[in-house]
Structures are given as C-alpha cells and as structure tokens.
Motif scaffolding. Structure first.
Motif, PDB file in Angstrom:
ATOM      1  N   GLY A  12      -8.247  -9.539  -1.048  1.00  0.00           N
ATOM      2  CA  GLY A  12      -9.652  -9.419  -1.381  1.00  0.00           C
ATOM      3  C   GLY A  12      -9.884  -8.195  -2.239  1.00  0.00           C
ATOM      4  O   GLY A  12      -9.017  -7.317  -2.333  1.00  0.00           O
ATOM      5  N   PRO A  13     -11.034  -8.118  -2.892  1.00  0.00           N
ATOM      6  CA  PRO A  13     -11.328  -6.969  -3.739  1.00  0.00           C
ATOM      7  C   PRO A  13     -11.472  -5.692  -2.913  1.00  0.00           C
ATOM      8  O   PRO A  13     -11.589  -5.738  -1.681  1.00  0.00           O
ATOM      9  N   GLY A  21     -13.094  -5.295   3.256  1.00  0.00           N
ATOM     10  CA  GLY A  21     -12.971  -5.218   4.706  1.00  0.00           C
ATOM     11  C   GLY A  21     -11.557  -5.430   5.201  1.00  0.00           C
ATOM     12  O   GLY A  21     -11.328  -5.521   6.413  1.00  0.00           O
ATOM     13  N   LYS A  22     -10.586  -5.475   4.280  1.00  0.00           N
ATOM     14  CA  LYS A  22      -9.196  -5.747   4.675  1.00  0.00           C
ATOM     15  C   LYS A  22      -8.656  -4.672   5.611  1.00  0.00           C
ATOM     16  O   LYS A  22      -8.080  -4.981   6.659  1.00  0.00           O
ATOM     17  N   SER A  23      -8.807  -3.410   5.225  1.00  0.00           N
ATOM     18  CA  SER A  23      -8.262  -2.321   6.035  1.00  0.00           C
ATOM     19  C   SER A  23      -8.937  -2.247   7.394  1.00  0.00           C
ATOM     20  O   SER A  23      -8.287  -2.019   8.420  1.00  0.00           O
ATOM     21  N   THR A  24     -10.252  -2.464   7.424  1.00  0.00           N
ATOM     22  CA  THR A  24     -10.970  -2.448   8.695  1.00  0.00           C
ATOM     23  C   THR A  24     -10.467  -3.544   9.618  1.00  0.00           C
ATOM     24  O   THR A  24     -10.188  -3.308  10.804  1.00  0.00           O
ATOM     25  N   CYS A  25     -10.327  -4.732   9.087  1.00  0.00           N
ATOM     26  CA  CYS A  25      -9.824  -5.858   9.876  1.00  0.00           C
ATOM     27  C   CYS A  25      -8.418  -5.574  10.388  1.00  0.00           C
ATOM     28  O   CYS A  25      -8.101  -5.767  11.565  1.00  0.00           O
ATOM     29  N   LEU A  45       2.643  -6.334  11.273  1.00  0.00           N
ATOM     30  CA  LEU A  45       1.538  -6.022  10.380  1.00  0.00           C
ATOM     31  C   LEU A  45       2.082  -5.154   9.250  1.00  0.00           C
ATOM     32  O   LEU A  45       2.654  -4.089   9.506  1.00  0.00           O
ATOM     33  N   MET A  46       1.887  -5.592   8.009  1.00  0.00           N
ATOM     34  CA  MET A  46       2.446  -4.879   6.866  1.00  0.00           C
ATOM     35  C   MET A  46       1.332  -4.569   5.868  1.00  0.00           C
ATOM     36  O   MET A  46       0.726  -5.477   5.302  1.00  0.00           O
ATOM     37  N   ASP A  47       1.090  -3.281   5.664  1.00  0.00           N
ATOM     38  CA  ASP A  47       0.046  -2.834   4.749  1.00  0.00           C
ATOM     39  C   ASP A  47       0.683  -2.532   3.396  1.00  0.00           C
ATOM     40  O   ASP A  47       1.424  -1.558   3.261  1.00  0.00           O
ATOM     41  N   GLU A  48       0.417  -3.373   2.413  1.00  0.00           N
ATOM     42  CA  GLU A  48       0.953  -3.210   1.057  1.00  0.00           C
ATOM     43  C   GLU A  48       2.471  -2.991   1.070  1.00  0.00           C
ATOM     44  O   GLU A  48       2.966  -1.947   0.639  1.00  0.00           O
ATOM     45  N   PRO A  49       3.260  -3.955   1.565  1.00  0.00           N
ATOM     46  CA  PRO A  49       4.705  -3.732   1.714  1.00  0.00           C
ATOM     47  C   PRO A  49       5.446  -3.485   0.406  1.00  0.00           C
ATOM     48  O   PRO A  49       6.533  -2.907   0.420  1.00  0.00           O
ATOM     49  N   THR A  50       4.880  -3.889  -0.742  1.00  0.00           N
ATOM     50  CA  THR A  50       5.587  -3.693  -2.011  1.00  0.00           C
ATOM     51  C   THR A  50       4.880  -2.686  -2.918  1.00  0.00           C
ATOM     52  O   THR A  50       5.201  -2.589  -4.102  1.00  0.00           O
ATOM     53  N   ALA A  51       3.920  -1.928  -2.368  1.00  0.00           N
ATOM     54  CA  ALA A  51       3.174  -0.966  -3.186  1.00  0.00           C
ATOM     55  C   ALA A  51       4.124   0.037  -3.835  1.00  0.00           C
ATOM     56  O   ALA A  51       5.028   0.572  -3.190  1.00  0.00           O
ATOM     57  N   GLU A  80      -1.914  -7.161   0.408  1.00  0.00           N
ATOM     58  CA  GLU A  80      -1.139  -7.008  -0.830  1.00  0.00           C
ATOM     59  C   GLU A  80      -2.053  -7.166  -2.037  1.00  0.00           C
ATOM     60  O   GLU A  80      -2.916  -8.045  -2.064  1.00  0.00           O
ATOM     61  N   HIS A  81      -1.866  -6.294  -3.034  1.00  0.00           N
ATOM     62  CA  HIS A  81      -2.610  -6.410  -4.278  1.00  0.00           C
ATOM     63  C   HIS A  81      -1.828  -7.159  -5.357  1.00  0.00           C
ATOM     64  O   HIS A  81      -2.404  -7.612  -6.340  1.00  0.00           O
ATOM     65  N   SER A  82      -0.520  -7.284  -5.192  1.00  0.00           N
ATOM     66  CA  SER A  82       0.313  -7.961  -6.186  1.00  0.00           C
ATOM     67  C   SER A  82       0.230  -9.477  -5.981  1.00  0.00           C
ATOM     68  O   SER A  82       0.741 -10.017  -4.999  1.00  0.00           O
ATOM     69  N   MET A  83      -0.403 -10.171  -6.917  1.00  0.00           N
ATOM     70  CA  MET A  83      -0.595 -11.605  -6.754  1.00  0.00           C
ATOM     71  C   MET A  83       0.687 -12.402  -6.943  1.00  0.00           C
ATOM     72  O   MET A  83       0.816 -13.510  -6.419  1.00  0.00           O
ATOM     73  N   ASP A  84       1.677 -11.849  -7.658  1.00  0.00           N
ATOM     74  CA  ASP A  84       2.941 -12.565  -7.748  1.00  0.00           C
ATOM     75  C   ASP A  84       3.637 -12.580  -6.389  1.00  0.00           C
ATOM     76  O   ASP A  84       4.299 -13.564  -6.028  1.00  0.00           O
TER      77      ASP A  84
END
Length: 256
Positions: free
Chosen positions: A40-41, A45-49, A171-177, A206-210
């Motif tokens: 999501g942009p 609410g991603k981090s809160t969830c 739970l993985m927060d941005e695993p490829t950041a 994740e922010h990387s759509m690929d």
C-alpha cells in the motif's frame, strides 16, 4: 497453491491516533505454506497493522489469532514464544559476534536461556546454528563477524536468527530493502523455498513490486487504513482501485 488451514487470523482490527484511523476494520488470514504480501502507499497503515500482529501495539478493537489462540495485546516476547518470528527493515544483528554466534544467541533466547561467549557454553547450539546458516546460504560465512558481512548476507543472517525459534508465522518487514535487483530476487526466492519446506505462514511488507508480483501467493492492499484488495497476484495487479491508488493507473507486470 493449495494452502492449508489459517495460522494467522486477523479480524476487524482498528487503531486510531487522535482523530485518524490508521487501521480501520482490517481482516485477513495467512495459511501454512503461504507467502502473503501486505502492500500500500505510504501512510496506508501497513506498519501499524504489522506491529499490532507482532504485539508492539495494542488495537482499539479487533482480534488476532495464532493457530486459533487469541494473541491480541500480548507482549512481543510472549508472541514470539508462541511461534512468531520477525525480521526488520533494518536488520538487527550483533556486529561484534560471528554469524554462528548470532544464531546461537537466538537459539538460546528461544529456549529461555542466556548466551556467554566467554564460557564453554558458547559451543552449545553450534551445530544447529550451522544448519540454520546452511539453510539460508550462509554456511561459508559462519565464523565471520557480522560487522564484516555484506548487506545481503546480514539480511540472510537475520533470517536464520528468526528461524531459530522454529516459528509457525514469520513476519518480514521489507525483507529485500536496500538490495540490488538480482540480490532481491534471490532473497525472496530463498524465503519462498523455506516457506514451502517448513510449512511456514509468511506475512511480509514490501515496496518492490517485482518481488511482490513475482513471488507472493496472495496480496492484500491497504489504503488510508482500509483493506481495498485481497486476492491472487494477477487479480490484485489488475484491480482498478489498486491501480488508481497505488500502482499508477496501469497493470504492473512482474519482472523476469
């Protein structure tokens, strides 16, 4: 894929800050052997969830169940002991310790013990630590200090540490950041393989759509705290509302 029974059940989560609802009635499941992407942009609410599921935040309303057991509001340490592993956008490892010692420390913590580098007990758990490092492609780096590892290897080390508690849910927060393209795809392919082999339920942001469209089994999308899509990769990628609020108005194809 043919997913198993839900490991994680999230029902009607709500969390407000002042007059703003950061999470507004969000519900979803994650099944054993499933890799679920939460996207999501910014400000969706991603981090809160994520932090409510992990126990870092208490919701105003709603429930979180792990294997059918209510874990809503339990502290993170207790939730971890019930079978939830966590990795962070900025990897949390001990730079002065070797890779193997980091994993041994995680193993000791999972067992409710302590770890002392200066006593014979430092050998305890080494074989299991080496096995976890091998599973994450880090066997050759076992005796290197974490401070000397390449960034991608640090992320793999953190994954090995998260697996030390034998979690049912990861739970993985941005695993490829912060990773380059090839490294990103290798990392998420590793997570995907471990998900299948261990029957893990994995929820990742994740922010990387690929990464998302190339590897997730299912995708959920938040916008302004509300769940606006929940489905397979192709279904979500072509959803008009998702394209409008997040993907820029046109379907995004997975990169090779």
């Amino acid at each position: 894929m043919n997913a198993g029974a839900p490991v994680l059940e999230v029902r009607d989560l709500t969390k407000s800050y002042g007059g703003v609802r950061a999470v507004d009635g969000v519900s979803f499941d994650v099944a054993a052997g499933e890799l679920l992407a939460l996207i999501g942009p910014n400000g969706a609410g991603k981090s809160t969830c994520f932090n409510i599921v992990n126990g870092q935040l208490r919701p105003d309303a709603g429930a979180v169940r792990l294997g059918g057991r209510v874990i809503t509001g339990l502290p993170p340490r207790r939730i971890a002991a019930l079978g939830v592993g966590r990795t962070f956008q900025v990897a949390a490892v001990f730079g002065s310790m070797t890779a193997a010692q980091n994993v041994q420390t995680a193993l000791a913590a999972a067992r409710g013990g302590t770890f002392d580098l200066w006593r014979p007990a430092r050998r305890l758990g080494r074989e299991q630590a080496l096995d976890l490092l091998a599973q994450t492609g880090m066997a050759a780096q076992a005796d290197r200090p974490a401070s000397t590892l390449a960034y991608g290897d640090v992320k793999r080390l953190e994954l090995a540490m998260a697996l030390a508690g034998e979690p049912r849910l990861l739970l993985m927060d941005e695993p490829t950041a912060g990773m380059a393209g090839t490294e990103r795809r290798e990392m998420i392919a590793l997570v995907q393989a471990l998900t299948r082999a261990r029957g893990l339920a994995v929820l990742f942001t994740e922010h990387s759509m690929d990464v998302v469209f190339g590897h997730a089994d299912r995708v959920i999308v938040l916008a302004r705290g509300r769940l606006i899509a929940n489905g397979g990769v192709d279904e979500v990628r072509r959803d008009p509302l998702v394209r409008e609020v997040y993907l820029g108005g046109a379907p995004t194809e997975a990169r090779p």
